[in-house]
Design a protein around this motif. Structure first.
Motif, short mmCIF file in Angstrom:
data_model
loop_
_atom_site.label_atom_id
_atom_site.label_comp_id
_atom_site.label_asym_id
_atom_site.label_seq_id
_atom_site.Cartn_x
_atom_site.Cartn_y
_atom_site.Cartn_z
N ASN A 81 0.80 -9.80 8.14
CA ASN A 81 0.85 -8.67 9.06
C ASN A 81 0.26 -9.00 10.43
OD1 ASN A 81 1.39 -5.81 9.64
ND2 ASN A 81 -0.83 -5.70 9.76
N CYS A 82 -1.00 -9.45 10.45
CA CYS A 82 -1.64 -9.67 11.75
C CYS A 82 -1.61 -11.14 12.17
CB CYS A 82 -3.07 -9.14 11.75
SG CYS A 82 -4.19 -9.99 10.62
N GLY A 83 -1.20 -12.02 11.25
CA GLY A 83 -1.02 -13.42 11.62
C GLY A 83 -2.30 -14.24 11.68
N THR A 84 -3.45 -13.63 11.42
CA THR A 84 -4.67 -14.41 11.46
C THR A 84 -4.99 -14.95 10.08
OG1 THR A 84 -5.97 -12.42 11.06
CG2 THR A 84 -5.77 -13.12 13.34
N THR A 85 -5.81 -15.98 10.03
CA THR A 85 -6.33 -16.48 8.77
C THR A 85 -7.62 -15.72 8.50
OG1 THR A 85 -5.34 -18.62 9.11
CG2 THR A 85 -7.13 -18.50 7.52
N ALA A 86 -7.60 -14.92 7.46
CA ALA A 86 -8.73 -14.02 7.22
C ALA A 86 -9.03 -13.97 5.73
CB ALA A 86 -8.40 -12.62 7.73
N PRO A 87 -10.25 -13.62 5.37
CA PRO A 87 -10.54 -13.41 3.95
C PRO A 87 -9.82 -12.17 3.43
CG PRO A 87 -12.56 -13.51 5.27
CD PRO A 87 -11.42 -13.38 6.22
N SER A 103 -3.27 9.22 -10.42
CA SER A 103 -2.41 8.05 -10.63
C SER A 103 -3.26 6.94 -11.21
CB SER A 103 -1.77 7.61 -9.31
OG SER A 103 -2.71 6.86 -8.55
N GLY A 104 -2.60 6.04 -11.89
CA GLY A 104 -3.29 4.85 -12.36
C GLY A 104 -3.65 3.99 -11.17
N GLY A 105 -4.56 3.09 -11.39
CA GLY A 105 -4.96 2.22 -10.29
C GLY A 105 -3.86 1.23 -9.95
N GLN A 106 -3.70 0.98 -8.67
CA GLN A 106 -2.79 -0.08 -8.25
C GLN A 106 -3.61 -1.14 -7.56
OE1 GLN A 106 0.04 0.83 -5.25
NE2 GLN A 106 1.20 -1.02 -5.64
N ARG A 107 -3.48 -2.36 -8.06
CA ARG A 107 -4.32 -3.42 -7.53
C ARG A 107 -3.64 -4.10 -6.36
NH1 ARG A 107 -5.97 -7.34 -11.48
NH2 ARG A 107 -7.63 -7.67 -9.99
N VAL A 108 -4.37 -4.25 -5.28
CA VAL A 108 -3.81 -4.82 -4.06
C VAL A 108 -4.78 -5.87 -3.51
CG1 VAL A 108 -2.56 -2.71 -3.45
CG2 VAL A 108 -4.88 -3.07 -2.58
N SER A 109 -4.26 -6.64 -2.55
CA SER A 109 -5.10 -7.57 -1.79
C SER A 109 -5.13 -7.07 -0.36
CB SER A 109 -4.52 -8.98 -1.83
OG SER A 109 -4.48 -9.44 -3.16
N CYS A 153 -7.00 -6.82 9.47
CA CYS A 153 -6.22 -5.65 9.90
C CYS A 153 -6.20 -4.55 8.84
CB CYS A 153 -4.79 -6.07 10.25
SG CYS A 153 -3.82 -6.64 8.85
N HIS A 154 -6.80 -4.80 7.68
CA HIS A 154 -6.92 -3.83 6.59
C HIS A 154 -5.58 -3.41 5.98
CE1 HIS A 154 -11.19 -3.68 7.20
NE2 HIS A 154 -10.98 -3.51 8.49
N THR A 155 -4.55 -4.24 6.18
CA THR A 155 -3.29 -3.99 5.49
C THR A 155 -3.45 -4.39 4.02
OG1 THR A 155 -2.08 -4.46 7.51
CG2 THR A 155 -0.83 -4.55 5.44
N ALA A 156 -2.96 -3.52 3.13
CA ALA A 156 -3.02 -3.83 1.70
C ALA A 156 -1.67 -4.38 1.25
CB ALA A 156 -3.37 -2.57 0.92
N PHE A 157 -1.71 -5.49 0.55
CA PHE A 157 -0.49 -6.08 0.02
C PHE A 157 -0.45 -5.86 -1.49
CE2 PHE A 157 -1.40 -8.13 3.98
CZ PHE A 157 -0.18 -8.13 4.60
N ASN A 158 0.77 -5.63 -1.94
CA ASN A 158 0.96 -5.16 -3.31
C ASN A 158 0.86 -6.28 -4.33
OD1 ASN A 158 1.52 -3.48 -5.35
ND2 ASN A 158 3.54 -2.83 -4.60
N LEU A 159 -0.26 -6.97 -4.38
CA LEU A 159 -0.44 -7.95 -5.46
C LEU A 159 -1.93 -8.14 -5.74
CD1 LEU A 159 0.45 -11.61 -4.40
CD2 LEU A 159 -0.41 -9.91 -2.84
#
Ligand SMILES: [Zn+2]
Length: 165
Positions: free
Chosen positions: A34-40, A61-67, A72-78
């Motif tokens: 998303n933001c193109g930076t290398t980040a933790p 809802s059940g929990g959905q685990r994301v990274s 940038c605080h974008t959550a990715f679905n994995l």
């Protein structure tokens, strides 16, 4: 016509809200799409909660685990383990490539193209020291290529790739 009873004065303000909670565990350092930076990236658990007057009352809802990218605080679905596994595998792949190149260089110690590829791989892996020692191992290839010497100078000038990021 039937008379409708009037209800007055009582309003329940309800809604839903997503809550992300941290999972703990070590972060995974990787490039963010998303933001193109290398980040933790950190593991998070997203649940939708039923709210009353904006206060979460119970999860619906059940929990959905994301990274989540901490930049940038974008959550990715994995789940974070999958990201960790993927980044470990890509490192392994680079190692295998580096080993193959190193062995080809031992057979062709004057091949500057091989040396340049090997140094680039080490640099990309954050292994500047390895790039420098490879260059020293194959002085003929290094002498034949100004590209290799420039890359070597850049790597030696940098304190360490990890600190640059
Ligand atoms: Zn990001």
């Amino acid at each position: 016509m039937p008379h409708r009873p009037e209800h007055r004065g009582f309003i329940i303000l309800f809604g839903t809200r997503q809550i992300r909670s941290g999972e703990g565990g070590p972060p995974v350092e990787t490039g963010c799409p998303n933001c193109g930076t290398t980040a933790p990236f950190i593991g998070k658990n997203i649940r939708t909660w039923f709210t009353l007057f904006f206060i979460p009352v119970f999860p619906i809802s059940g929990g959905q685990r994301v990274s989540e990218c901490t930049h940038c605080h974008t959550a990715f679905n994995l789940p974070i383990e999958q990201l960790r596994g993927a980044s470990a595998n890509s490192g392994q792949h680079q190692y295998q490539e580096a080993i193959a190149l190193y062995n080809r260089l031992r057979e062709n110690p004057t091949d500057a193209v091989l040396l340049f590829q090997l140094m680039q791989i080490y640099a990309a892996m954050g292994e500047g020291d390895q790039a420098v020692s490879a260059a020293r191992h194959f002085p003929e290839a290094l002498a034949a290529s100004s590209q290799c010497r420039e890359l070597l100078a850049r790597i030696e000038a940098a304190p360490s790739p990890a600190q640059q990021a």
